[in-house]
Design a protein around this motif. Structure first.
Motif: not given
Length: 542
Positions: A46-47, A61-65, A52-56
């Motif tokens: 996750m870090p 967490t949407w990558a898992t959701t 890499a994608v510039g997310a908070t």
């Protein structure tokens, strides 16, 4: 020797020469194992993904959701697609979709693209577990059904267990994209092996053709829409509820209402539809119902305990992700050794015996975890997780075998889709409940300890003086040493509060294993036969 298979219409159909069952098993296990690994491998990266994608932290967490929501939407529809297009074709198409999604995830350039490609992965992964389970049940003879479920359970449980370890190693030594790219060669191999060795039995083909004609004539669009909306809302609620403070959030409250309304409407629709997209009437069989519900309940507790221990090791004992994964490896190794043994011994003892002993061993392992402290070492952790590994193996194989023991062959995809869905939802509920309780128990424990940290207590003053003297001995001035001593004491208190919270949760999990033990008595498996494979019958309207 040729054999004759009976179709649901009563017409005798010559069966094809059977393919080697071990080649079939190896072929379809690739997909299930990769899908199971990908459900957890992303967590340790996750870090790197966030950077890499510039997310908070909240956005990533949407990558898992997105992956989980897509997966649960497809699971119960596996049999529906299999009847329309063929069981083997559906498996190959979903495996190809999973491989393509994995490759695209490795190329993701921003958050929306990553979430979209993870959803593509999830749509592919959703059908892999239930289809493999159905294929193995249709491939192995009745007396070897437990061995088939042992092999399936190994893929389902080993995947999440090795995912964090594998992900940690890849992230530490390679680029983060390789946690996705690694699926491509394995998936391609699994695709060509499945295309070559997996064959759909003729009786299953005949049953699917009859059902497909009925489905095309009475397409259950309302059921599909209600199912997708209900499951997506429910899974989003379970995945994101804690970060939104559950029912304190209008968004979460709306999701819960939509999920509840949609699922109730879906059940009513499926019980009255001419050709339901999901065969809920399978739950008329008490063996399938009790086995599936108990499996979902067990999976919720198991996933919660597997979630808590790595957090304890990394946040309180200072383990790295790779170290915690390696420390958990003995549990996986014990399961790999035990599951085939249980599969061999299954026919010699009542399944209730295996499940009862498994519950006791797993509960004992979790109870041992409730005595962990900040001084606990790797050896103490390994004792607890090896007990859990033995217990998991003794529970999962009989549960998977018993639950499907009276389901007709042509209804196995329906049953495996439902059982996979309930396992997934059970795991999500367990994670959501225990993550929420961890946060609340930690806050309560810290507040309780803070009451005893008043400045007028002699032991507190003594500890502060010791810390202050130690810092001054390192060259700090009196004011800085006093300030650092206060912060250090506060940190020690917070860590002890977290330990108490984990201990309370581990004890709760151990008690839950004891509480559910009476449910084992409701499992009644049919007697084993050594004759030719036959189509079991249950009084279910199809």
């Amino acid at each position: 020797m040729s054999s004759i298979a009976a179709s649901p219409s009563g017409v005798a159909i010559p069966a094809r020469a059977p393919t080697n069952k071990w080649l079939v098993t190896l072929s379809v296990t690739f997909g299930t194992l990769m899908g199971a690994i990908d459900s957890s491998i992303v967590n340790v990266a996750m870090p790197q993904l966030r950077s890499a994608v510039g997310a908070t932290v909240q956005e990533i967490t949407w990558a898992t959701t997105g992956f989980v929501i897509a997966t649960v939407m497809v699971m119960p529809l596996t049999a529906f697609f299999g009847r329309l297009f063929g069981q083997k074709r559906v498996y190959l198409a979903c495996l190809a979709l999973f491989v393509v999604g994995s490759f695209l995830c490795g190329l993701a350039w921003n958050l929306p693209s990553l979430v979209l490609f993870r959803a593509v992965q999830g749509f592919g992964a959703g059908a892999l577990q239930p289809t493999e389970q159905a294929i193995l049940r249709q491939t192995f003879p009745p007396k070897e059904q437990a061995m088939a479920m042992a092999l399936f359970s190994m893929a389902v449980m080993v995947g999440p267990a090795i995912g964090p370890t594998l992900g940690g190693y890849i992230v530490d030594n390679f680029h983060w994209s390789w946690i996705f790219f690694i699926n491509v060669p394995v998936g391609v191999l699994g695709f060509f092996m499945s295309a070559r060795f997996v064959e759909e039995p003729e009786d299953i083909r005949a049953a699917n053709r009859l059902e497909a004609q009925k489905q095309r004539k009475h397409m259950d669009w309302a059921g599909i829409v209600l199912l997708c909306v209900g499951l997506a809302s429910l899974q989003y609620f379970l995945e994101e509820g804690q970060s939104h403070d559950w029912f304190e959030s209008t968004e979460m409250l709306l999701c819960a209402l939509v999920a509840g309304f949609s699922m109730v409407a879906f059940v009513l629709r499926e019980l009255t539809a001419e050709a339901p997209v999901v065969n809920l009437r399978l739950f008329k069989d008490p063996v399938f119902t009790s086995g599936t519900l108990l499996s979902a309940l067990m999976f919720s507790i198991l996933m919660a305990s597997m979630f808590l221990l790595p957090m304890f090791m990394q946040e309180l004992l200072g383990f790295t992700a790779t170290q915690s994964g390696l420390t958990l490896m003995p549990r996986t190794l014990v399961m790999l050794v035990m599951m085939p043994i249980i599969g061999r011994l299954y026919s010699r003892f009542p399944p209730q015996l295996f499940i009862g002993v498994g519950l006791a061993l797993t509960g004992l392992g979790v109870y041992h975890m409730s005595h962990f402290t900040l001084d606990t070492g790797k050896s103490g952790i390994m004792v607890a997780i090896m007990l859990q590994g033995m217990g998991f193996a003794m529970m999962l194989v009989p549960l998977s075998t018993v639950a499907l023991s009276r389901v007709p062959r042509h209804r196995l995809p329906d049953a495996t889709g439902l059982s996979s869905l309930l396992r997934q939802i059970g795991g999500s509920i367990g994670l959501a409940v225990f993550a929420t309780l961890l946060s609340r128990y930690t806050t309560q424990a810290k507040a309780a300890l803070a009451v005893h940290m008043s400045a007028d207590r002699p032991e507190v003053l003594t500890r502060l003086a010791q810390l202050r003297a130690g810092f001054m001995g390192r060259g700090m001035d009196a004011g800085s040493a006093q300030e650092l001593a206060l912060r250090t004491l506060s940190g020690i208190t917070a860590r002890q509060g977290a330990v108490l919270a984990f201990e309370k949760l581990f004890m709760l999990a151990a008690l839950l294993f004891v509480v559910v033990m009476p449910l084992v008595l409701f499992l009644k498996a049919p007697k084993h036969t050594s004759g030719p494979q036959e189509t079991p019958h249950i009084d279910v309207e199809i």
